[in-house]
Design a protein around this motif. Sequence first.
Motif, mmCIF file in Angstrom:
data_model
loop_
_atom_site.group_PDB
_atom_site.id
_atom_site.type_symbol
_atom_site.label_atom_id
_atom_site.label_comp_id
_atom_site.label_asym_id
_atom_site.label_seq_id
_atom_site.Cartn_x
_atom_site.Cartn_y
_atom_site.Cartn_z
ATOM 1 N N ASP A 1 37.693 -37.298 -10.764
ATOM 2 C CA ASP A 1 36.694 -37.295 -9.508
ATOM 3 C C ASP A 1 37.624 -37.717 -8.263
ATOM 4 O OD1 ASP A 1 34.377 -36.662 -10.803
ATOM 5 O OD2 ASP A 1 34.098 -38.541 -11.746
ATOM 6 N N CYS A 2 38.419 -36.666 -7.964
ATOM 7 C CA CYS A 2 39.529 -36.901 -6.979
ATOM 8 C C CYS A 2 39.345 -36.351 -5.460
ATOM 9 C CB CYS A 2 41.004 -36.622 -7.376
ATOM 10 S SG CYS A 2 41.245 -35.065 -7.845
ATOM 11 N N SER A 3 40.199 -36.750 -4.690
ATOM 12 C CA SER A 3 40.245 -36.429 -3.460
ATOM 13 C C SER A 3 41.717 -36.372 -2.805
ATOM 14 C CB SER A 3 39.416 -37.012 -2.502
ATOM 15 O OG SER A 3 39.395 -36.517 -1.129
ATOM 16 N N VAL A 4 42.453 -35.387 -2.227
ATOM 17 C CA VAL A 4 43.844 -35.357 -2.160
ATOM 18 C C VAL A 4 44.065 -35.068 -0.532
ATOM 19 C CG1 VAL A 4 45.963 -34.384 -2.707
ATOM 20 C CG2 VAL A 4 44.281 -34.627 -4.379
ATOM 21 N N VAL A 5 44.961 -35.872 0.231
ATOM 22 C CA VAL A 5 45.301 -35.745 1.545
ATOM 23 C C VAL A 5 46.637 -35.921 1.908
ATOM 24 C CG1 VAL A 5 44.729 -36.493 3.825
ATOM 25 C CG2 VAL A 5 42.936 -36.966 2.211
ATOM 26 N N LEU A 6 47.202 -34.838 2.506
ATOM 27 C CA LEU A 6 48.593 -34.905 2.890
ATOM 28 C C LEU A 6 48.721 -35.737 4.262
ATOM 29 C CD1 LEU A 6 51.395 -33.683 2.629
ATOM 30 C CD2 LEU A 6 50.711 -31.742 4.005
ATOM 31 N N ASP A 7 49.617 -36.678 4.242
ATOM 32 C CA ASP A 7 49.669 -37.444 5.344
ATOM 33 C C ASP A 7 50.166 -36.703 6.660
ATOM 34 O OD1 ASP A 7 52.413 -37.199 5.179
ATOM 35 O OD2 ASP A 7 52.794 -39.334 4.461
ATOM 36 N N ALA A 8 50.174 -37.413 7.905
ATOM 37 C CA ALA A 8 50.565 -36.808 8.975
ATOM 38 C C ALA A 8 52.003 -36.331 9.083
ATOM 39 C CB ALA A 8 50.016 -37.732 10.310
ATOM 40 N N ASP A 9 52.831 -36.982 8.639
ATOM 41 C CA ASP A 9 54.159 -36.671 8.531
ATOM 42 C C ASP A 9 54.504 -35.634 7.393
ATOM 43 O OD1 ASP A 9 54.763 -38.326 10.427
ATOM 44 O OD2 ASP A 9 55.018 -39.997 9.182
ATOM 45 N N ARG A 10 53.581 -35.280 6.840
ATOM 46 C CA ARG A 10 53.791 -34.054 5.516
ATOM 47 C C ARG A 10 54.995 -34.711 4.644
ATOM 48 N NH1 ARG A 10 50.960 -29.519 6.679
ATOM 49 N NH2 ARG A 10 52.181 -28.391 5.424
ATOM 50 N N GLN A 11 54.904 -35.826 4.170
ATOM 51 C CA GLN A 11 55.978 -36.323 3.566
ATOM 52 C C GLN A 11 55.262 -36.893 1.933
ATOM 53 O OE1 GLN A 11 59.269 -36.901 4.248
ATOM 54 N NE2 GLN A 11 58.873 -35.705 5.777
ATOM 55 N N TRP A 12 53.916 -37.316 2.373
ATOM 56 C CA TRP A 12 53.222 -37.709 1.031
ATOM 57 C C TRP A 12 51.976 -36.881 0.818
ATOM 58 C CZ3 TRP A 12 56.028 -40.900 -2.479
ATOM 59 C CH2 TRP A 12 57.037 -41.604 -2.095
ATOM 60 N N LEU A 13 51.674 -36.645 -0.281
ATOM 61 C CA LEU A 13 50.380 -36.440 -0.713
ATOM 62 C C LEU A 13 49.480 -37.721 -1.452
ATOM 63 C CD1 LEU A 13 50.574 -32.981 -2.723
ATOM 64 C CD2 LEU A 13 49.281 -33.416 -0.598
ATOM 65 N N TYR A 14 48.362 -37.918 -0.865
ATOM 66 C CA TYR A 14 47.825 -39.303 -1.541
ATOM 67 C C TYR A 14 46.758 -38.721 -2.197
ATOM 68 C CZ TYR A 14 50.735 -42.433 1.385
ATOM 69 O OH TYR A 14 51.812 -43.201 1.889
ATOM 70 N N ILE A 15 46.426 -39.413 -3.439
ATOM 71 C CA ILE A 15 45.387 -38.892 -4.492
ATOM 72 C C ILE A 15 44.451 -39.892 -4.774
ATOM 73 C CG2 ILE A 15 45.082 -37.745 -6.539
ATOM 74 C CD1 ILE A 15 47.940 -36.947 -6.798
ATOM 75 N N PHE A 16 43.312 -39.960 -4.120
ATOM 76 C CA PHE A 16 42.399 -41.059 -4.272
ATOM 77 C C PHE A 16 41.412 -40.563 -5.581
ATOM 78 C CE2 PHE A 16 43.497 -40.990 0.148
ATOM 79 C CZ PHE A 16 43.336 -42.363 0.475
ATOM 80 N N ILE A 17 41.279 -41.452 -6.573
ATOM 81 C CA ILE A 17 40.940 -41.154 -7.845
ATOM 82 C C ILE A 17 39.866 -42.008 -8.192
ATOM 83 C CG2 ILE A 17 43.197 -40.359 -8.455
ATOM 84 C CD1 ILE A 17 43.702 -42.808 -9.980
#
Length: 344
Positions: free
Chosen positions: A154-170
């Motif tokens: 049951d996740c959501s995924v966002v790319l940070d503003a610097d396009r360095q990291w994908l953050y996966i909220f789980i």
Amino acid sequence: MAQSPRPRPLAVLEPAARLSFPAEADSNSPVFWRLRNGVATLNLLNSTGAPVLSGGKDLNELTVIRPASMEGAAPGGWWMEAVVPDYRQVLYGYYHNEQPDVCPGNSRSAPRIGAAKSYDGGRSWIDLGFVLEAPRGSMQCQTANRYFVGGVGDCSVVLDADRQWLYIFISAYPREIEGQGVAVARVRWSDRDAPAGRVAVWNDGIWRYPIPIDDGNFAYELAKPIFPTERSFHVRNADGFWGPSVHWNTFLKQYVMLLNRARDGEFAQEGIYISSANSLDEPTTWSAPQRVLSGGRWYPQVIGMDEGSGSDRLAGERARLFVGGVSEYEIRFKRPDDVAVPRQ
């Protein structure tokens, strides 16, 4: 003793004409724009165990295009819950799979999160493998939970503003209550084509990577939730947040998270909550969740209304609030310094 003043609401709901997704939704539903023959079209994936792709001019004109496919999909279904396009319009998707037969004689499953990519706008997907699972030995086979014996999903995924990291909220459902609730992981954007084994979970200030074991498998670390459960997901009177949906809000200049809150082991909905943070790299800075709607259905998400950019990952001052694939409200975000002017 004087009571502390209530925090100003982060958002308010305003009734709006009803909108429904063209296909049934049993998860977060990713929205993305795609250029075809020089024309920007809005695209949507709804899932109930296998995704269905829809498209159209905007949210009001979406129609079903076709079911999406993924060769060699694992048993237990795949719910595509997040899509992040790259500059070439290649789509990177993150799906929830419900691993069956985890506990002998128990029909409940344990979710896990996989990654995939698509070169054709979401019609077909190439599986990149599973990237997040619960730690070994963390299943609760004797559980009062209606759906899960453990796992993460049951996740959501966002790319940070610097396009360095994908953050996966789980959403995390292991046996250990200290690991239950809404947690966060991350993977380098540069590793998006081969993410297996490279996704680290946040645990009390440390990003912990999985440990390679055998035949390409990994032992996953326990994530420490940023929103822990009040009562275990594995008891009848469970109480905990789950099912995050995160977007960058251009009006607030903050990230915003919507959350479900379960009030029992059946996942009956206590309400829908909202939280915000200035950045993604420090998980402790998310604000205390505020309830914006009592009861309701599962899977609240914001979808921005700006043509060519509004999506489940980007929205402005006003957006549509969808819950379970249906929108009956606009959501209007409010800055802390927004003060109503008294009527004269």
